[in-house]
Write a protein that holds these residues in place. Structure first.
Motif: not given
Length: 228
Positions: A111-112, A114-117, A120-121, A123-124
């Motif tokens: 998730f880290e 594939t996320s912008e930062n 956000q990772g 949180t996802a």
């Protein structure tokens, strides 16, 4: 320590069964829910599609799905203490802590990545966890889910460290199927409980308020045939 814990669970099982024979057996003939070994790419197996995940990340997700399912069972199946879902879950946390920690780190890394930062990772990952746990909660399939979760928990208990990955691949299909409502197969076709089906709620199956049977199957006709 592990040997003593296994003996303690086994002794508790013998004591419980002597007081209430077959209390963990809900059906005279349970449905056979076994299925093929999964990879994690199959629709619905991981709760949601992990786009762009490597096989290592999918493996970690399967292990984390297994942990989540046995956690839900530990809470949801307390109405049948002889299933030992709570005891099996707690034993897994202790005996396979290293494997679970590795899966958590790997899945969090997905998730880290594939996320912008990183924020956000995180949180996802949290959102995925929430959906994952709620996805293993069932009402209509509670009996089959609890029975299968108990059986898997027992297999984990008596398996060596390093085996959770294998168990997750081999039994996740069965675990997901157990969430559906299943009747007793011994009476199938005689007076088995008729369980109503729900229509497909995918947007492609509806034209405003009208169900598109040609595209998604004649759900209403199937229900009528069951009620007859």
């Amino acid at each position: 320590m592990r040997v003593f814990r296994i003996l303690a669970v086994a002794f508790a099982a013998i004591t419980s069964l002597s007081a209430a024979p077959a209390s963990a057996q809900f059906f005279l003939k349970p449905a056979d829910l076994s299925g093929p070994r999964v990879t994690g790419n199959e629709p619905g197996i991981l709760g949601q599609t992990l786009t762009g995940a490597t096989q290592t990340e999918l493996d970690a997700a399967l292990v984390w799905n297994l942990r989540a399912a046995l956690n839900v069972a530990a809470l949801q199946c307390r109405f049948a203490p002889s299933l030992f879902t709570r005891e099996y879950y707690n034993s897994m946390l202790e005996d396979h802590a290293e494997e679970l920690a590795k899966a958590y780190k790997t899945l969090g890394g997905y998730f880290e990545r594939t996320s912008e930062n990183k924020k956000q990772g995180v949180t996802a990952f949290d959102q995925y966890g929430t959906r994952l746990y709620s996805g293993f909660s069932t009402v209509g399939g509670q009996l089959s889910f609890c029975q299968v979760a108990s059986d898997i928990g027992k297999e984990v208990l008596f398996s060596p460290r390093g085996s959770i990955d294998r168990i997750a691949h081999e039994r996740m299909y069965e675990l997901r199927r157990s969430l559906l409502a299943w009747g007793d197969q011994a009476y199938r076709g005689y007076f088995a409980l008729a369980i109503p089906r729900l229509p497909n709620f995918n947007d492609d199956c509806w034209d405003e308020s009208e169900y598109r049977a040609k595209r998604c199957g004649d759900f209403f006709a199937s229900n009528d045939s069951k009620s007859g």
